[in-house]
Design a protein around this motif. Structure first.
Motif, short mmCIF file in Angstrom:
data_model
loop_
_atom_site.label_atom_id
_atom_site.label_comp_id
_atom_site.label_asym_id
_atom_site.label_seq_id
_atom_site.Cartn_x
_atom_site.Cartn_y
_atom_site.Cartn_z
N ASP A 112 -18.02 83.67 49.14
CA ASP A 112 -18.71 82.40 48.93
C ASP A 112 -20.05 82.56 48.22
OD1 ASP A 112 -20.38 83.46 50.88
OD2 ASP A 112 -19.85 82.00 52.41
N GLY A 113 -20.39 83.80 47.82
CA GLY A 113 -21.65 84.05 47.13
C GLY A 113 -22.84 84.15 48.05
N GLU A 114 -22.64 83.93 49.35
CA GLU A 114 -23.74 83.94 50.31
C GLU A 114 -23.59 85.02 51.37
OE1 GLU A 114 -25.87 81.07 53.65
OE2 GLU A 114 -24.21 80.29 52.48
N HIS A 115 -22.37 85.20 51.90
CA HIS A 115 -22.16 86.08 53.05
C HIS A 115 -21.58 87.44 52.65
CE1 HIS A 115 -22.18 82.07 54.88
NE2 HIS A 115 -22.78 82.70 55.88
N GLU A 116 -22.15 88.51 53.20
CA GLU A 116 -21.53 89.83 53.18
C GLU A 116 -20.80 89.95 54.51
OE1 GLU A 116 -24.01 93.32 51.62
OE2 GLU A 116 -25.48 91.85 52.34
N SER A 117 -19.64 90.58 54.50
CA SER A 117 -18.86 90.69 55.73
C SER A 117 -18.25 92.07 55.87
CB SER A 117 -17.71 89.66 55.73
OG SER A 117 -18.20 88.36 55.61
N VAL A 118 -17.98 92.42 57.12
CA VAL A 118 -17.17 93.58 57.44
C VAL A 118 -16.04 93.08 58.31
CG1 VAL A 118 -17.07 95.80 58.65
CG2 VAL A 118 -19.10 95.20 57.30
N LEU A 119 -14.80 93.44 57.96
CA LEU A 119 -13.62 93.12 58.75
C LEU A 119 -13.12 94.41 59.39
CD1 LEU A 119 -11.62 91.05 56.07
CD2 LEU A 119 -13.50 90.27 57.54
N TYR A 120 -12.73 94.34 60.65
CA TYR A 120 -12.19 95.49 61.36
C TYR A 120 -10.89 95.05 62.01
CZ TYR A 120 -11.66 99.42 64.54
OH TYR A 120 -11.17 100.51 65.22
N CYS A 121 -9.78 95.68 61.63
CA CYS A 121 -8.46 95.29 62.14
C CYS A 121 -8.28 95.79 63.56
CB CYS A 121 -7.37 95.84 61.23
SG CYS A 121 -5.72 95.32 61.71
N LEU A 122 -8.01 94.85 64.48
CA LEU A 122 -7.76 95.17 65.88
C LEU A 122 -6.28 95.21 66.22
CD1 LEU A 122 -10.46 92.80 67.39
CD2 LEU A 122 -10.56 95.31 67.33
N HIS A 123 -5.50 94.31 65.61
CA HIS A 123 -4.07 94.18 65.94
C HIS A 123 -3.34 93.62 64.74
CE1 HIS A 123 -0.45 93.34 68.24
NE2 HIS A 123 -0.45 92.15 67.67
N GLY A 124 -2.08 94.01 64.58
CA GLY A 124 -1.27 93.49 63.47
C GLY A 124 -1.69 94.14 62.17
N GLY A 125 -1.71 93.35 61.12
CA GLY A 125 -2.14 93.90 59.84
C GLY A 125 -1.85 92.96 58.70
N SER A 126 -2.26 93.40 57.51
CA SER A 126 -2.05 92.61 56.31
C SER A 126 -2.07 93.53 55.10
CB SER A 126 -3.15 91.54 56.17
OG SER A 126 -4.42 92.15 55.99
N THR A 127 -1.67 92.96 53.98
CA THR A 127 -1.76 93.65 52.70
C THR A 127 -2.82 92.94 51.89
OG1 THR A 127 0.58 94.24 52.79
CG2 THR A 127 -0.49 94.34 50.63
N GLN A 128 -3.75 93.71 51.35
CA GLN A 128 -4.83 93.17 50.53
C GLN A 128 -4.66 93.74 49.12
OE1 GLN A 128 -8.03 94.69 52.93
NE2 GLN A 128 -7.94 92.98 54.33
N THR A 129 -4.46 92.85 48.15
CA THR A 129 -4.23 93.26 46.76
C THR A 129 -5.38 92.77 45.90
OG1 THR A 129 -1.85 93.11 47.14
CG2 THR A 129 -2.60 93.25 44.84
N LEU A 130 -6.08 93.71 45.26
CA LEU A 130 -7.21 93.37 44.39
C LEU A 130 -6.70 92.89 43.03
CD1 LEU A 130 -9.54 96.42 45.11
CD2 LEU A 130 -9.52 94.18 46.21
N PRO A 131 -7.55 92.19 42.27
CA PRO A 131 -7.14 91.70 40.95
C PRO A 131 -6.66 92.81 40.00
CG PRO A 131 -9.14 90.59 41.62
CD PRO A 131 -8.89 91.68 42.63
N ASP A 132 -7.15 94.04 40.19
CA ASP A 132 -6.72 95.15 39.32
C ASP A 132 -5.41 95.78 39.75
OD1 ASP A 132 -7.28 96.78 41.51
OD2 ASP A 132 -8.91 97.88 40.53
N GLY A 133 -4.79 95.22 40.81
CA GLY A 133 -3.51 95.72 41.29
C GLY A 133 -3.61 96.73 42.43
N THR A 134 -4.83 97.17 42.78
CA THR A 134 -5.01 98.09 43.91
C THR A 134 -4.55 97.40 45.19
OG1 THR A 134 -6.92 99.13 42.85
CG2 THR A 134 -6.70 99.43 45.23
#
Length: 116
Positions: free
Chosen positions: A57-79
């Motif tokens: 949002d241009g305002e917040h820096e965040s750190v996410l820490y996975c506790l349970h389950g999961g997800s796939t995160q795909t960057l615009p460059d394909g990473t």
């Protein structure tokens, strides 16, 4: 509120914030408003199978820490990164990625600055 004291919080004691009704909700345990903190700390849950384009949002820096389950995160460059329990990811104020939550859903600890 003063920031010079120790303060505790429990999920049961804070409101559930529906970020996306029926899909994503959060318990904001530590906040500027509640404890006088300059950052906030949340436990956020997302339903299995949910996909979206995550953007800073241009305002917040965040750190996410996975506790349970999961997800796939795909960057615009394909990473592609598989976000699993024990993983932490730093999100700068400006970011974007495709977020696909896995079949077990996702529960993560989130810290943001400034406080949400």
């Amino acid at each position: 509120m003063s920031v010079d004291r120790i303060a505790w919080s429990r999920v049961e004691d804070v409101p559930t914030i529906e970020l996306k009704p029926g899909i994503e909700y959060s318990h904001r345990l530590i906040t500027q408003e509640g404890q006088g903190s300059s950052f906030s700390f949340h436990i956020t849950s997302i339903a299995a199978g949910f996909e979206h384009e995550a953007r800073g949002d241009g305002e917040h820096e965040s750190v996410l820490y996975c506790l349970h389950g999961g997800s796939t995160q795909t960057l615009p460059d394909g990473t592609v990164h598989e976000f699993r329990p024990g993983d932490a990811v730093y999100l700068p104020r400006e970011h974007e990625y495709h977020h696909a939550v896995g079949p077990a859903g996702l529960v993560m600890a989130v810290s943001c600055t400034p406080s949400r």
